[in-house]
Write a protein that holds these residues in place. Structure first.
Motif, PDB file in Angstrom:
ATOM      1  N   ARG A  15       0.843  -1.200   0.000  1.00 13.85           N
ATOM      2  CA  ARG A  15       0.000   0.000   0.000  1.00 13.85           C
ATOM      3  C   ARG A  15       0.873   1.242   0.000  1.00 13.85           C
ATOM      4  O   ARG A  15       1.727   1.437   0.840  1.00 13.85           O
ATOM      5  CB  ARG A  15      -0.909  -0.035   1.234  1.00 13.85           C
ATOM      6  CG  ARG A  15      -1.679   1.227   1.486  1.00 13.85           C
ATOM      7  CD  ARG A  15      -2.922   1.293   0.610  1.00 13.85           C
ATOM      8  NE  ARG A  15      -3.726   2.431   1.008  1.00 13.85           N
ATOM      9  CZ  ARG A  15      -3.741   3.574   0.341  1.00 13.85           C
ATOM     10  NH1 ARG A  15      -3.049   3.726  -0.744  1.00 13.85           N
ATOM     11  NH2 ARG A  15      -4.483   4.570   0.758  1.00 13.85           N
ATOM     12  N   ASN A  20      -6.739   6.062  -1.777  1.00 19.92           N
ATOM     13  CA  ASN A  20      -6.975   4.637  -1.969  1.00 19.92           C
ATOM     14  C   ASN A  20      -7.911   4.473  -3.168  1.00 19.92           C
ATOM     15  O   ASN A  20      -9.133   4.536  -3.040  1.00 19.92           O
ATOM     16  CB  ASN A  20      -7.587   4.035  -0.699  1.00 19.92           C
ATOM     17  CG  ASN A  20      -7.723   2.536  -0.787  1.00 19.92           C
ATOM     18  OD1 ASN A  20      -7.594   1.942  -1.851  1.00 19.92           O
ATOM     19  ND2 ASN A  20      -7.976   1.918   0.356  1.00 19.92           N
ATOM     20  N   GLU A  22      -8.633   1.895  -5.031  1.00 19.43           N
ATOM     21  CA  GLU A  22      -9.504   0.711  -5.002  1.00 19.43           C
ATOM     22  C   GLU A  22     -10.768   0.981  -4.189  1.00 19.43           C
ATOM     23  O   GLU A  22     -11.852   0.563  -4.567  1.00 19.43           O
ATOM     24  CB  GLU A  22      -8.755  -0.498  -4.431  1.00 19.43           C
ATOM     25  CG  GLU A  22      -7.699  -1.055  -5.357  1.00 19.43           C
ATOM     26  CD  GLU A  22      -8.262  -1.552  -6.675  1.00 19.43           C
ATOM     27  OE1 GLU A  22      -9.368  -2.135  -6.687  1.00 19.43           O
ATOM     28  OE2 GLU A  22      -7.608  -1.362  -7.702  1.00 19.43           O
ATOM     29  N   LYS A  23     -10.619   1.692  -3.072  1.00 18.55           N
ATOM     30  CA  LYS A  23     -11.785   2.034  -2.254  1.00 18.55           C
ATOM     31  C   LYS A  23     -12.724   2.941  -3.036  1.00 18.55           C
ATOM     32  O   LYS A  23     -13.939   2.725  -3.042  1.00 18.55           O
ATOM     33  CB  LYS A  23     -11.348   2.725  -0.958  1.00 18.55           C
ATOM     34  CG  LYS A  23     -12.526   3.158  -0.087  1.00 18.55           C
ATOM     35  CD  LYS A  23     -12.085   3.906   1.144  1.00 18.55           C
ATOM     36  CE  LYS A  23     -11.908   5.359   0.777  1.00 18.55           C
ATOM     37  NZ  LYS A  23     -11.709   6.238   1.928  1.00 18.55           N
ATOM     38  N   TRP A  24     -12.173   3.956  -3.715  1.00 11.71           N
ATOM     39  CA  TRP A  24     -13.016   4.874  -4.474  1.00 11.71           C
ATOM     40  C   TRP A  24     -13.649   4.186  -5.674  1.00 11.71           C
ATOM     41  O   TRP A  24     -14.782   4.511  -6.053  1.00 11.71           O
ATOM     42  CB  TRP A  24     -12.227   6.117  -4.881  1.00 11.71           C
ATOM     43  CG  TRP A  24     -11.974   6.977  -3.686  1.00 11.71           C
ATOM     44  CD1 TRP A  24     -10.784   7.173  -3.063  1.00 11.71           C
ATOM     45  CD2 TRP A  24     -12.948   7.699  -2.934  1.00 11.71           C
ATOM     46  NE1 TRP A  24     -10.953   7.986  -1.970  1.00 11.71           N
ATOM     47  CE2 TRP A  24     -12.274   8.327  -1.868  1.00 11.71           C
ATOM     48  CE3 TRP A  24     -14.318   7.882  -3.051  1.00 11.71           C
ATOM     49  CZ2 TRP A  24     -12.930   9.128  -0.938  1.00 11.71           C
ATOM     50  CZ3 TRP A  24     -14.969   8.677  -2.120  1.00 11.71           C
ATOM     51  CH2 TRP A  24     -14.277   9.292  -1.083  1.00 11.71           C
ATOM     52  N   TRP A  26     -14.565   1.033  -5.652  1.00 13.11           N
ATOM     53  CA  TRP A  26     -15.636   0.239  -5.027  1.00 13.11           C
ATOM     54  C   TRP A  26     -16.852   1.128  -4.745  1.00 13.11           C
ATOM     55  O   TRP A  26     -17.991   0.746  -5.038  1.00 13.11           O
ATOM     56  CB  TRP A  26     -15.105  -0.390  -3.745  1.00 13.11           C
ATOM     57  CG  TRP A  26     -16.065  -1.303  -3.073  1.00 13.11           C
ATOM     58  CD1 TRP A  26     -16.237  -2.632  -3.311  1.00 13.11           C
ATOM     59  CD2 TRP A  26     -16.998  -0.964  -2.032  1.00 13.11           C
ATOM     60  NE1 TRP A  26     -17.210  -3.138  -2.496  1.00 13.11           N
ATOM     61  CE2 TRP A  26     -17.698  -2.136  -1.696  1.00 13.11           C
ATOM     62  CE3 TRP A  26     -17.300   0.219  -1.354  1.00 13.11           C
ATOM     63  CZ2 TRP A  26     -18.677  -2.156  -0.715  1.00 13.11           C
ATOM     64  CZ3 TRP A  26     -18.280   0.192  -0.385  1.00 13.11           C
ATOM     65  CH2 TRP A  26     -18.950  -0.994  -0.081  1.00 13.11           C
ATOM     66  N   ILE A  27     -16.610   2.311  -4.191  1.00 17.38           N
ATOM     67  CA  ILE A  27     -17.708   3.233  -3.897  1.00 17.38           C
ATOM     68  C   ILE A  27     -18.385   3.675  -5.191  1.00 17.38           C
ATOM     69  O   ILE A  27     -19.615   3.741  -5.273  1.00 17.38           O
ATOM     70  CB  ILE A  27     -17.196   4.445  -3.087  1.00 17.38           C
ATOM     71  CG1 ILE A  27     -16.786   3.987  -1.677  1.00 17.38           C
ATOM     72  CG2 ILE A  27     -18.239   5.559  -3.022  1.00 17.38           C
ATOM     73  CD1 ILE A  27     -16.061   5.039  -0.870  1.00 17.38           C
ATOM     74  N   THR A  92     -11.276  -4.585 -12.568  1.00 16.90           N
ATOM     75  CA  THR A  92     -11.233  -5.393 -11.346  1.00 16.90           C
ATOM     76  C   THR A  92     -11.058  -6.869 -11.677  1.00 16.90           C
ATOM     77  O   THR A  92     -10.249  -7.564 -11.043  1.00 16.90           O
ATOM     78  CB  THR A  92     -12.524  -5.174 -10.531  1.00 16.90           C
ATOM     79  OG1 THR A  92     -12.638  -3.784 -10.223  1.00 16.90           O
ATOM     80  CG2 THR A  92     -12.511  -5.989  -9.259  1.00 16.90           C
TER      81      THR A  92
END
Length: 149
Positions: A15, A20, A22-24, A26-27, A92
């Motif tokens: 990391r 982040n 990947e988090k954004w 996902w959101i 993804t």
């Protein structure tokens, strides 16, 4: 005691500092999915349930819809959200299943470039659509009235 190796541990990354992504991503998938459901069902309702239904969808119907800025922006928003949503999903899947780093990088770039090209092309089509191109004397009355104005 037997231990099982961490799946795909050969290409996991450490990391880094910063946002982040990947988090954004996902959101974005969750938020865009909700908006896409609203946009798609609104699109289907207007096109299939109002007016003459599916038998009323022809070139003149599409030309009339794309002459209205509200429907232009509705369709462009649906296009942008759907293409970015789909490209993010493909990214993804590629990250999950392609183990070779160089192949994965090429595929992710190809997905991004294809999505960007389709977004630009689709946006140009929606905003520059001209039903009067190629208008002949035997064209539909609606188009002759529209193009005369």
């Amino acid at each position: 005691m037997t231990t099982i190796a961490d799946p795909r541990s050969s290409h996991t990354t450490v990391r880094r500092s910063g946002p982040n992504l990947e988090k954004w991503g996902w959101i974005y998938m969750r938020v865009s999915g909700v908006f896409l459901v609203i946009l798609i069902f609104g699109h289907l309702f207007v096109n299939l349930m109002l007016g003459e239904g599916i038998s009323g969808i022809d070139f003149a119907f599409v030309a009339g819809k794309l002459a209205n800025p509200f429907w232009q922006w509705w369709d462009v928003l649906m296009l942008w959200l759907a293409l970015i949503h789909g490209a993010n999903g493909m990214r993804t899947i590629t990250n999950d299943y392609v183990t070779n780093a160089k192949v994965r990088r090429v595929l992710v770039w190809a997905i991004g470039l294809a999505a960007a090209f389709l977004i630009v092309l689709g946006t140009l089509v929606v905003f520059t659509f001209d039903p009067c191109i190629g208008l002949t004397s035997d064209s539909v009355d609606f188009l002759q009235e529209l193009c005369a104005a």
